[in-house]
Motif scaffolding. Structure first.
Motif, PDB file in Angstrom:
ATOM      1  N   ALA A   1      36.641  48.147  50.340  1.00  0.00           N
ATOM      2  CA  ALA A   1      37.368  47.695  49.156  1.00  0.00           C
ATOM      3  C   ALA A   1      37.396  48.830  48.139  1.00  0.00           C
ATOM      4  CB  ALA A   1      36.714  46.457  48.544  1.00  0.00           C
ATOM      5  N   ARG A   2      38.451  48.847  47.327  1.00  0.00           N
ATOM      6  CA  ARG A   2      38.578  49.809  46.223  1.00  0.00           C
ATOM      7  C   ARG A   2      38.082  49.104  44.970  1.00  0.00           C
ATOM      8  NH1 ARG A   2      38.950  54.697  45.372  1.00  0.00           N
ATOM      9  NH2 ARG A   2      40.256  54.972  47.187  1.00  0.00           N
ATOM     10  N   PHE A   3      37.017  49.634  44.358  1.00  0.00           N
ATOM     11  CA  PHE A   3      36.400  49.047  43.178  1.00  0.00           C
ATOM     12  C   PHE A   3      36.811  49.808  41.931  1.00  0.00           C
ATOM     13  CE2 PHE A   3      33.815  47.447  46.529  1.00  0.00           C
ATOM     14  CZ  PHE A   3      33.269  46.254  46.067  1.00  0.00           C
ATOM     15  N   THR A   4      37.106  49.080  40.874  1.00  0.00           N
ATOM     16  CA  THR A   4      37.262  49.638  39.541  1.00  0.00           C
ATOM     17  C   THR A   4      36.056  49.146  38.749  1.00  0.00           C
ATOM     18  OG1 THR A   4      39.668  49.572  39.678  1.00  0.00           O
ATOM     19  CG2 THR A   4      38.705  49.716  37.471  1.00  0.00           C
TER      20      THR A   4
ATOM     21  N   ALA B   1      39.736  45.413  45.215  1.00  0.00           N
ATOM     22  CA  ALA B   1      40.822  45.006  46.106  1.00  0.00           C
ATOM     23  C   ALA B   1      40.450  45.428  47.519  1.00  0.00           C
ATOM     24  CB  ALA B   1      42.136  45.648  45.681  1.00  0.00           C
ATOM     25  N   VAL B   2      40.558  44.498  48.447  1.00  0.00           N
ATOM     26  CA  VAL B   2      40.230  44.762  49.846  1.00  0.00           C
ATOM     27  C   VAL B   2      41.195  45.784  50.427  1.00  0.00           C
ATOM     28  CG1 VAL B   2      40.146  43.703  52.145  1.00  0.00           C
ATOM     29  CG2 VAL B   2      39.184  42.496  50.172  1.00  0.00           C
ATOM     30  N   ILE B   3      40.644  46.708  51.210  1.00  0.00           N
ATOM     31  CA  ILE B   3      41.447  47.682  51.943  1.00  0.00           C
ATOM     32  C   ILE B   3      41.435  47.244  53.403  1.00  0.00           C
ATOM     33  CG2 ILE B   3      41.687  50.091  52.623  1.00  0.00           C
ATOM     34  CD1 ILE B   3      39.997  50.804  50.120  1.00  0.00           C
ATOM     35  N   GLY B   4      42.549  46.665  53.854  1.00  0.00           N
ATOM     36  CA  GLY B   4      42.635  46.158  55.227  1.00  0.00           C
ATOM     37  C   GLY B   4      42.900  47.272  56.210  1.00  0.00           C
ATOM     38  N   PRO B   5      43.010  46.971  57.476  1.00  0.00           N
ATOM     39  CA  PRO B   5      43.071  45.615  58.015  1.00  0.00           C
ATOM     40  C   PRO B   5      41.715  45.012  58.376  1.00  0.00           C
ATOM     41  CG  PRO B   5      43.513  47.149  59.776  1.00  0.00           C
ATOM     42  CD  PRO B   5      43.289  47.975  58.514  1.00  0.00           C
ATOM     43  N   GLU B   6      40.632  45.773  58.183  1.00  0.00           N
ATOM     44  CA  GLU B   6      39.312  45.239  58.513  1.00  0.00           C
ATOM     45  C   GLU B   6      38.945  44.068  57.602  1.00  0.00           C
ATOM     46  OE1 GLU B   6      36.197  48.390  59.067  1.00  0.00           O
ATOM     47  OE2 GLU B   6      37.813  49.599  58.209  1.00  0.00           O
ATOM     48  N   THR B   7      38.115  43.183  58.095  1.00  0.00           N
ATOM     49  CA  THR B   7      37.619  42.073  57.295  1.00  0.00           C
ATOM     50  C   THR B   7      36.534  42.581  56.349  1.00  0.00           C
ATOM     51  OG1 THR B   7      38.096  40.467  59.011  1.00  0.00           O
ATOM     52  CG2 THR B   7      36.446  39.829  57.387  1.00  0.00           C
TER      53      THR B   7
ATOM     54  N   GLY C   1      34.203  51.379  48.419  1.00  0.00           N
ATOM     55  CA  GLY C   1      32.945  50.944  48.986  1.00  0.00           C
ATOM     56  C   GLY C   1      33.199  50.468  50.402  1.00  0.00           C
ATOM     57  N   GLY C   2      32.278  50.774  51.310  1.00  0.00           N
ATOM     58  CA  GLY C   2      32.441  50.379  52.701  1.00  0.00           C
ATOM     59  C   GLY C   2      31.152  49.864  53.301  1.00  0.00           C
TER      60      GLY C   2
END
Length: 102
Positions: free
Chosen positions: A50-53, A78-84, A61-62
């Motif tokens: 996900a991309r954190f602000t 905001a989630v960075i797909g396509p991973e869950t 963050g991963g």
């Protein structure tokens, strides 16, 4: 893939000083809008990205990362797909207190 809150637990209901949200979603771009809490929030990312602000900073963050948001700091992700994305969000309060900024 849908967004699913796996478990929300307020500490006061179980005799604890922390509250948690367990979250899992595979929807690219999903996540909460900008908000803040009067206490720290810690994100433990189990899987996905996900991309954190956090305040004025942005960071990705991963899987395996731990991110800490200081008290009274505006934040969102905001989630960075396509991973869950699956994570545990730890709120340093016995109940949730959220001020929505967007």
């Amino acid at each position: 893939m849908t967004t699913e809150a796996l478990e929300n637990v307020e500490g006061r209901d179980i005799g604890s000083g922390i509250s948690i949200i367990r979250e899992r979603t595979g929807i690219d771009g999903s996540g909460p809008r900008l908000h803040q809490h009067p206490y720290r929030e810690t994100f433990v990312i189990v899987s996905g990205r996900a991309r954190f602000t956090i305040g004025a900073a942005e960071r990705e963050g991963g899987t395996g990362d731990v991110l800490v948001v200081p008290a009274d700091t505006p934040h969102k992700f905001a989630v960075i797909g396509p991973e869950t994305y699956e994570a545990v969000h730890i709120h340093e309060s016995d109940h949730f207190i959220t001020e929505w900024l967007e």
